[in-house]
Design an enzyme around this catalytic site. Structure first.
Site, PDB file in Angstrom:
ATOM      1  N   LYS A 200       0.841  -1.199   0.000  1.00  0.00           N
ATOM      2  CA  LYS A 200       0.000   0.000   0.000  1.00  0.00           C
ATOM      3  C   LYS A 200       0.883   1.259   0.000  1.00  0.00           C
ATOM      4  CE  LYS A 200      -3.551   2.120   2.853  1.00  0.00           C
ATOM      5  NZ  LYS A 200      -4.355   2.029   4.059  1.00  0.00           N
ATOM      6  N   GLU A 206      10.598  -4.821   4.166  1.00  0.00           N
ATOM      7  CA  GLU A 206      10.629  -6.223   3.753  1.00  0.00           C
ATOM      8  C   GLU A 206      10.278  -6.372   2.271  1.00  0.00           C
ATOM      9  OE1 GLU A 206       9.142  -4.997   6.421  1.00  0.00           O
ATOM     10  OE2 GLU A 206       9.300  -6.351   8.147  1.00  0.00           O
ATOM     11  N   GLY A 260      -4.715  -2.027   5.344  1.00  0.00           N
ATOM     12  CA  GLY A 260      -3.940  -3.160   4.823  1.00  0.00           C
ATOM     13  C   GLY A 260      -4.550  -4.503   5.176  1.00  0.00           C
ATOM     14  N   ARG A 261      -4.943  -4.680   6.436  1.00  0.00           N
ATOM     15  CA  ARG A 261      -5.436  -6.003   6.860  1.00  0.00           C
ATOM     16  C   ARG A 261      -6.859  -6.288   6.403  1.00  0.00           C
ATOM     17  NH1 ARG A 261      -4.153  -2.618  10.888  1.00  0.00           N
ATOM     18  NH2 ARG A 261      -5.739  -1.900  12.352  1.00  0.00           N
ATOM     19  N   GLU A 346      -3.889  -6.793  15.421  1.00  0.00           N
ATOM     20  CA  GLU A 346      -3.384  -5.483  14.993  1.00  0.00           C
ATOM     21  C   GLU A 346      -4.490  -4.437  15.173  1.00  0.00           C
ATOM     22  OE1 GLU A 346      -0.154  -4.939  11.836  1.00  0.00           O
ATOM     23  OE2 GLU A 346      -1.888  -4.212  10.749  1.00  0.00           O
ATOM     24  N   HIS A 377      -4.517 -33.444  18.564  1.00  0.00           N
ATOM     25  CA  HIS A 377      -3.372 -34.253  18.996  1.00  0.00           C
ATOM     26  C   HIS A 377      -2.197 -33.370  19.401  1.00  0.00           C
ATOM     27  CE1 HIS A 377      -5.171 -38.063  17.633  1.00  0.00           C
ATOM     28  NE2 HIS A 377      -5.782 -37.281  16.755  1.00  0.00           N
ATOM     29  N   LYS A 489       9.691  -0.598  13.762  1.00  0.00           N
ATOM     30  CA  LYS A 489      10.187  -0.354  12.392  1.00  0.00           C
ATOM     31  C   LYS A 489      11.241   0.737  12.427  1.00  0.00           C
ATOM     32  CE  LYS A 489       5.884  -1.161   9.831  1.00  0.00           C
ATOM     33  NZ  LYS A 489       4.866  -0.531   8.995  1.00  0.00           N
TER      34      LYS A 489
END
Ligand code: F6P
Length: 517
Positions: A200, A206, A260-261, A346, A377, A489
């Site tokens: 965005k 990254e 973004g999410r 977030e 399990h 960041k």
């Protein structure tokens, strides 16, 4: 217009809930079921092909009506209207929150319709083999480069819809850890691979690092003029994308009114669209849009996101449950939990309220979980006999996609058996040893969906989007910013400098660590 700002603990409903909690905290669901034959019907919602059973919760009719009252007291109705009307409810970033507009086909904004058209044409060209690589070969592989919301949603949905996938191979590169990109590159042929860079802001360390590494790898065999055939981008930052070398016709838009999410419904979902085709992508959006309609129009007592959110508040704020488990009984939803961790944590991992004051009550729940039956399990022991109260969502599908009855019967038998065991425990069964005793009385919601389709997955994701919104409204926090991730960041910029030079930081522990690198 700003969101209503009501301190939840000052409301009448909250005060009554506190008293009610004291009176009923030791209630046993086993007794509630025994006393009331209609309980399972009263505490269930049927909607489209969803059946949500919330009867296995530590609630009575009074609890439920007080929780509904709480929703009224915090002006949830007004908040929902504001969100859907496009008010700047993300006040700390001065933005609207309109991911719902990305799937509103009846009132579609022209820019959204254009973007969908662009996605349709592009994905069809790629799928049909008309989009050729620099040596004239059709594209066989799509690689999404992004992180956070620019990765988790597309990755989760692409995996969820594996059954509907076409011949294209899809990969996701997100981590700045070089292992991720290097291992992926080993599998790729530059002649037939198309990279979708999704960011965005187009400033994310990254994503830009990975994109730059991938471009250098590509340029080992191809030339600059071939980049246009192999790199496209999704971003709001057109200048930065062009500077990266991507042709303007290869840029797909994003808007600042989409967080973004919550962005998989936009061109951020281009990798989904390429993997399953435009029609399936549109169905995903339609399913989400139907859930939007349900959420915005249904009275709260029959409103799935509202009811699930209020139950979550009940456990988080009164029982002090710190976490919730999400347990999909399908291998296709392996990535649902990491996706929801970002969406929910977030959004609601906040401790300052909408009056800029510290909250003095619990907010954001910790989300964790995994697929059944594997998780049975692994960590289910702690759900059954641990000391912590962990309300859980069991998500399952009545029909399988594979059609193998034996497998599906066994899967569903486990799906049902677990909520039954968590409810009943070993009550009535004589066990000589305490360690073989199960108390039961462990709360679960069962979300039973007819079949895993693009539409039902769209509805399921939208359900959780709305659930987290309701929780944020009740907790009087801003769910749509994420200032908490910024500090780390920024410090990483300094630590990177320190790693690459002899500069040192303030803290001695940090400096000791730096000196070991
Ligand atoms: O670090 C968190 C975050 O800002 C997320 O909210 C977002 O989804 C992600 O980073 C990626 O951001 P971008 O799409 O701008 O690269």
């Amino acid at each position: 217009m700003s969101l209503p700002s009501v301190n939840p603990i000052k409301t009448n409903a909250w005060k009554k809930l506190q008293q009610h909690f004291q009176e009923t905290k030791n209630v046993k669901m086993q007794d509630l079921f025994a006393e009331d034959e209609t309980r399972a019907d009263r505490f269930a919602i049927s909607w489209n092909d969803f059946y949500v059973d919330f009867s296995k919760n530590r609630i009575t009719s009074e609890t439920f009506s007080l929780l509904l009252q709480l929703a009224e007291d915090v002006n949830l109705k007004e908040a929902i209207q504001q969100q859907f009307s496009g008010a700047n409810i993300n006040e700390t970033e001065n933005r609207a929150v309109l991911h719902t507009a990305l799937r509103d086909f009846k009132n579609m904004k022209p820019e959204v319709a254009n973007a969908l058209q662009q996605m349709k044409q592009f994905s069809e060209a790629v799928i049909q083999g008309d989009w050729k690589g620099y040596t004239g070969k059709p594209i066989t592989t799509i690689v999404n480069i992004g992180i956070g919301g620019s990765d988790l949603g597309p990755d989760m949905v692409t995996e969820a819809l594996t059954y509907y996938k076409n011949q294209l191979q899809t990969y996701f590169i997100s981590n700045v850890d070089g292992d991720h990109v290097m291992e992926t590159l080993k599998k790729l042929n530059p002649e037939t691979t198309l990279f979708i860079i999704v960011s965005k802001t187009f400033t994310t360390q990254e994503t830009l690092t990975n994109a730059t590494t991938v471009r250098s790898w590509f340029l080992k065999t191809a030339s600059e003029s071939d980049v246009a055939k192999h790199f496209v981008a999704v971003s709001t930052n057109l200048e930065a994308v062009k500077e990266f070398g991507i042709a303007s016709e290869n840029i797909f838009p994003m808007w600042d009114w989409v967080g973004g999410r919550f962005s998989l419904w936009s061109a951020v979902g281009l990798s989904i669209c390429c993997s399953v085709g435009y029609t399936n992508f549109e169905d995903l959006l339609k399913g989400a849009n139907e859930m939007d309609g349900h959420f915005s129009e249904t009275p709260f007592q029959e409103n799935i996101p509202v009811v699930l959110a209020l139950l979550s508040v009940w456990y988080a704020n009164f029982y002090k449950a710190e976490s919730e488990a999400v347990l999909p009984y399908t291998q296709y939803l392996t990535k649902l939990v990491p996706y929801l961790q970002q969406a929910i944590m977030e959004s609601n991992g906040k401790s300052i309220d909408r009056n800029d004051a510290p909250v003095d009550y619990e907010t954001g729940t910790i989300i964790w979980g995994g697929t059944g039956t594997n998780s049975q399990h692994a960590f289910f022991q702690l759900l059954h006999q641990g000391t912590k109260l962990i309300p859980s969502d069991f998500i399952g599908f009545a029909e399988s996609l594979h059609g193998n009855k034996e497998h599906h019967d066994k899967l569903l038998a486990n799906f049902i058996a677990q909520t039954e065991a968590l409810l009943q425990g070993t009550e009535g069964v004589t066990t000589p040893n305490n360690y073989k005793k199960f108390e039961g009385n462990k709360p679960t919601n069962t979300i039973l969906i007819q079949k895993l389709t693009p539409k039902s997955i769209g509805s399921l994701i939208a359900l959780y989007e709305h659930k987290l919104f309701v929780q944020g409204i009740v907790w009087n926090i801003y769910s749509y910013d994420q200032w908490g991730v910024e500090l780390g960041k920024n410090i990483a910029k300094h630590t990177l400098k320190a790693i690459q030079s002899s500069e040192r930081m303030k803290n001695s522990s940090t400096n000791n660590l730096l000196s070991k690198i």
